[in-house]
Design a protein around this motif. Structure first.
Motif: not given
Length: 323
Positions: A58-66
């Protein structure tokens, strides 16, 4: 440069989303919300996404979104603190004129956001989206009903108001909410302590797109016990039960004495005595348990048990953890 960065919009809405095992859905949620705000004049949005120690990426996806969108901000918690703690972390970083609470699973659907904004424009401090038809499991529906009754009694929730995970508050309410630093927050309880200028608007409830609810029976009970942080009513109930029990025991003893005087040959029953003892000892233990629950919460608060601990942030400057 985006319109949000240039300040062309009159109102900024901060969308705060606690994320747990939402690798497959969080990008879709964010991009659908952005698309929705393109249709709403004079409003733009930012996101504060809090990864509550998910077991997936999940946090890797959040990092990608950011990386793709500058208005997306990410927070990664050091361990799993729970939904309401994650919301508190997010609200501490929210900068919007309004703050919108959503889930990460598409049940609080982006297409319904305009309804909450429209209701807020009527002058409310807090608006809940309420569902005419819920698409949850039996356990979740049952817990929601228990929540309705309990929050009305324990938290002084206005009788006509229905709460949900889909809510919007003003910045003034948010500023009061983040003053709360206890390790075991319940955001609705803090809302009710802050304002009773609350509205409801009907929204459509959508099915969860991926997986099942992360709330187990144990977590639901723990969430319900968080109500006790905002009420002394359980202590008052235990006092009343204790008084009723004492009066009942006194009357029962009086009746037995009178019967014994009137009929000296009557045999006092051993089984009835045991039953009375079991009832009264049970009530004593229940009252002690209630008092112990309050004392335990006080000790944990005095020990500065943290509300949340941030491991890292994305597109944000890390603040001091709440504890």
């Amino acid at each position: 440069m985006t319109a949000w960065e240039t300040g062309m919009f009159e109102m900024l809405v901060s969308i705060v989303i606690p994320c747990y095992n939402s690798e497959a859905t969080i990008r879709k949620v964010v991009e659908m919300v952005m698309e929705e705000f393109r249709k709403i004049e004079k409003y733009d949005c930012e996101f504060v996404l809090v990864n509550d120690c998910s077991k997936d990426k999940t946090f890797e996806e959040i990092r990608s979104l950011a990386k793709d969108y500058p208005e997306v901000h990410g927070i990664n918690l050091m361990r799993n603190f729970g939904q309401h703690n994650a919301l508190m972390a997010a609200m501490n970083y929210a900068k919007g004129d309004y703050v919108l609470g959503m889930d990460d699973d598409m049940q609080t659907h982006p297409s319904q956001i305009h309804k909450l904004i429209g209701k807020m424009e009527e002058g409310y401090d807090l608006v809940y989206g309420c569902y005419p038809k819920k698409k949850n499991s039996f356990l979740k529906n049952f817990s929601s009903k228990l929540n309705e009754v309990s929050s009305r009694i324990l938290l002084n929730r206005p009788k006509e108001i229905v709460s949900s995970n889909f809510w919007m508050i003003t910045r003034a309410v948010r500023d009061e909410v983040i003053k709360y630093t206890s390790y075991n927050p319940y955001v609705d309880g803090i809302f009710y302590r802050t304002t009773h200028n609350i509205g409801n608007v009907e929204v459509e409830h959508f099915k969860r797109e991926v997986g099942t609810s992360n709330y187990t029976l144990k977590k639901l009970i723990r969430l319900w016990l968080a109500y006790w942080n905002y009420s002394v009513i359980p202590l008052r109930i235990s006092s009343v039960l204790g008084g009723v029990s004492a009066c009942g025991g006194f009357l029962a003893a009086l009746v037995i004495i009178i019967h014994k005087i009137l009929n000296p040959d009557i045999t006092v029953g051993w089984s009835s005595t045991i039953c009375i003892m079991v009832v009264f000892f049970g009530l004593v233990l229940m009252v002690l348990g209630i008092i112990g629950e309050y004392l335990g919460k006080m000790i944990l608060s005095l020990n500065n048990t943290p509300q949340y601990i941030i491991r890292e942030t994305v597109n944000l400057k890390k603040k001091e953890d709440k504890g």
